[in-house]
Design a protein around this motif. Structure first.
Motif, PDB file in Angstrom:
ATOM      1  N   MET A 134      72.659  28.333  77.646  1.00 15.33           N
ATOM      2  CA  MET A 134      72.900  29.749  77.396  1.00 15.33           C
ATOM      3  C   MET A 134      73.147  29.963  75.905  1.00 15.33           C
ATOM      4  N   ILE A 135      72.483  30.956  75.334  1.00 12.40           N
ATOM      5  CA  ILE A 135      72.622  31.255  73.913  1.00 12.40           C
ATOM      6  C   ILE A 135      73.790  32.211  73.727  1.00 12.40           C
ATOM      7  N   THR A 136      74.777  31.806  72.927  1.00 10.97           N
ATOM      8  CA  THR A 136      75.954  32.648  72.711  1.00 10.97           C
ATOM      9  C   THR A 136      75.935  33.328  71.352  1.00 10.97           C
ATOM     10  N   ASN A 137      75.166  32.812  70.421  1.00  6.06           N
ATOM     11  CA  ASN A 137      75.062  33.403  69.101  1.00  6.06           C
ATOM     12  C   ASN A 137      74.184  34.657  69.193  1.00  6.06           C
ATOM     13  N   PRO A 138      74.695  35.833  68.818  1.00  5.20           N
ATOM     14  CA  PRO A 138      73.906  37.062  68.943  1.00  5.20           C
ATOM     15  C   PRO A 138      72.600  37.019  68.139  1.00  5.20           C
ATOM     16  N   TYR A 139      72.628  36.397  66.972  1.00  5.18           N
ATOM     17  CA  TYR A 139      71.406  36.299  66.166  1.00  5.18           C
ATOM     18  C   TYR A 139      70.365  35.444  66.871  1.00  5.18           C
ATOM     19  N   GLN A 140      70.789  34.328  67.448  1.00  6.41           N
ATOM     20  CA  GLN A 140      69.861  33.474  68.191  1.00  6.41           C
ATOM     21  C   GLN A 140      69.299  34.221  69.394  1.00  6.41           C
ATOM     22  N   GLN A 141      70.146  34.986  70.077  1.00  2.00           N
ATOM     23  CA  GLN A 141      69.697  35.770  71.224  1.00  2.00           C
ATOM     24  C   GLN A 141      68.647  36.782  70.796  1.00  2.00           C
ATOM     25  N   TYR A 142      68.883  37.451  69.669  1.00  2.00           N
ATOM     26  CA  TYR A 142      67.935  38.429  69.141  1.00  2.00           C
ATOM     27  C   TYR A 142      66.610  37.758  68.815  1.00  2.00           C
ATOM     28  N   GLN A 143      66.676  36.626  68.135  1.00  2.00           N
ATOM     29  CA  GLN A 143      65.448  35.917  67.775  1.00  2.00           C
ATOM     30  C   GLN A 143      64.700  35.462  69.020  1.00  2.00           C
ATOM     31  N   ASN A 144      65.412  34.943  69.983  1.00  2.00           N
ATOM     32  CA  ASN A 144      64.788  34.499  71.223  1.00  2.00           C
ATOM     33  C   ASN A 144      64.089  35.668  71.917  1.00  2.00           C
ATOM     34  N   ASN A 145      64.758  36.820  71.978  1.00  2.00           N
ATOM     35  CA  ASN A 145      64.156  38.011  72.584  1.00  2.00           C
ATOM     36  C   ASN A 145      62.945  38.481  71.803  1.00  2.00           C
ATOM     37  N   SER A 146      63.000  38.388  70.474  1.00  2.00           N
ATOM     38  CA  SER A 146      61.874  38.796  69.631  1.00  2.00           C
ATOM     39  C   SER A 146      60.638  37.957  69.934  1.00  2.00           C
ATOM     40  N   VAL A 147      60.836  36.664  70.068  1.00  2.00           N
ATOM     41  CA  VAL A 147      59.711  35.768  70.353  1.00  2.00           C
ATOM     42  C   VAL A 147      59.173  36.016  71.755  1.00  2.00           C
ATOM     43  N   MET A 148      60.078  36.188  72.708  1.00  2.00           N
ATOM     44  CA  MET A 148      59.663  36.340  74.109  1.00  2.00           C
ATOM     45  C   MET A 148      58.918  37.654  74.360  1.00  2.00           C
ATOM     46  N   THR A 149      59.193  38.675  73.553  1.00  2.00           N
ATOM     47  CA  THR A 149      58.564  39.981  73.778  1.00  2.00           C
ATOM     48  C   THR A 149      57.446  40.286  72.786  1.00  2.00           C
ATOM     49  N   ALA A 150      57.152  39.369  71.889  1.00  2.00           N
ATOM     50  CA  ALA A 150      56.141  39.604  70.854  1.00  2.00           C
ATOM     51  C   ALA A 150      54.728  39.468  71.428  1.00  2.00           C
ATOM     52  N   SER A 151      53.830  40.257  70.862  1.00  2.00           N
ATOM     53  CA  SER A 151      52.416  40.148  71.206  1.00  2.00           C
ATOM     54  C   SER A 151      51.849  38.900  70.522  1.00  2.00           C
ATOM     55  N   PRO A 152      50.674  38.448  70.939  1.00  2.00           N
ATOM     56  CA  PRO A 152      50.067  37.294  70.249  1.00  2.00           C
ATOM     57  C   PRO A 152      49.900  37.535  68.741  1.00  2.00           C
ATOM     58  N   GLY A 153      49.537  38.746  68.360  1.00  2.00           N
ATOM     59  CA  GLY A 153      49.397  39.056  66.937  1.00  2.00           C
ATOM     60  C   GLY A 153      50.716  38.965  66.197  1.00  2.00           C
ATOM     61  N   GLU A 154      51.775  39.454  66.846  1.00  2.00           N
ATOM     62  CA  GLU A 154      53.102  39.384  66.226  1.00  2.00           C
ATOM     63  C   GLU A 154      53.598  37.946  66.152  1.00  2.00           C
ATOM     64  N   LEU A 155      53.262  37.135  67.148  1.00  2.00           N
ATOM     65  CA  LEU A 155      53.643  35.716  67.099  1.00  2.00           C
ATOM     66  C   LEU A 155      52.961  35.015  65.934  1.00  2.00           C
ATOM     67  N   THR A 156      51.698  35.331  65.707  1.00  2.00           N
ATOM     68  CA  THR A 156      50.984  34.752  64.565  1.00  2.00           C
ATOM     69  C   THR A 156      51.654  35.164  63.265  1.00  2.00           C
ATOM     70  N   LEU A 157      52.039  36.424  63.171  1.00  2.00           N
ATOM     71  CA  LEU A 157      52.740  36.912  61.981  1.00  2.00           C
ATOM     72  C   LEU A 157      54.055  36.161  61.785  1.00  2.00           C
ATOM     73  N   MET A 158      54.781  35.909  62.881  1.00  2.00           N
ATOM     74  CA  MET A 158      56.033  35.142  62.801  1.00  2.00           C
ATOM     75  C   MET A 158      55.768  33.730  62.287  1.00  2.00           C
ATOM     76  N   LEU A 159      54.670  33.128  62.727  1.00  2.00           N
ATOM     77  CA  LEU A 159      54.336  31.779  62.247  1.00  2.00           C
ATOM     78  C   LEU A 159      54.064  31.796  60.749  1.00  2.00           C
ATOM     79  N   TYR A 160      53.284  32.780  60.285  1.00  2.00           N
ATOM     80  CA  TYR A 160      53.028  32.882  58.845  1.00  2.00           C
ATOM     81  C   TYR A 160      54.342  33.050  58.071  1.00  2.00           C
ATOM     82  N   ASN A 161      55.213  33.929  58.550  1.00  2.00           N
ATOM     83  CA  ASN A 161      56.491  34.143  57.867  1.00  2.00           C
ATOM     84  C   ASN A 161      57.344  32.880  57.872  1.00  2.00           C
TER      85      ASN A 161
END
Length: 122
Positions: free
Chosen positions: A1-28
């Protein structure tokens, strides 16, 4: 279980991202780890520079693995990713920050182009 709010936010961002947004995250992420590599090189922290450089190489390898090389654009991107990875390897072995800078600039160009593609697709 993730207790750090920032980690939770990041995890949610990855889980809800489109394939294009995931590619953008990889570049960043690749740009971030290039910057960490360069900072570590400047501080003469060989171990941290190596670890950060390997993370960038892993991201480039992941981007390369997702290419569809049935099309010419995929084949061209494959060659470009190979070139970027070679720059990173040489920069790491030779402790040459300019090679990492060159790789980072290419990654930035692709990231910026990808951002425009995402905007146009919306």
């Amino acid at each position: 279980m993730i207790t750090n709010p920032y980690q939770q936010y990041q995890n949610n961002s990855v889980m809800t991202a489109s394939p294009g947004e995931l590619t953008l995250m990889l570049y960043n992420g690749a740009i971030k780890f290039c910057n960490l590599t360069l900072d570590a090189m400047e501080q003469k922290d060989v171990q941290k520079a190596n670890q950060s450089n390997l993370r960038v190489q892993d991201i480039i390898t992941e981007l390369q693995a997702t290419l569809d090389t049935k099309y010419e654009v995929g084949k061209e991107m494959d060659r470009l990713y190979t070139f970027i990875r070679q720059l990173l390897i040489e920069g790491n072995i030779q402790k040459n920050p300019q090679k990492v800078i060159d790789a980072r600039e290419l990654i930035r160009e692709y990231r910026d182009t990808w951002q425009q593609v995402i905007k146009m697709a919306k």
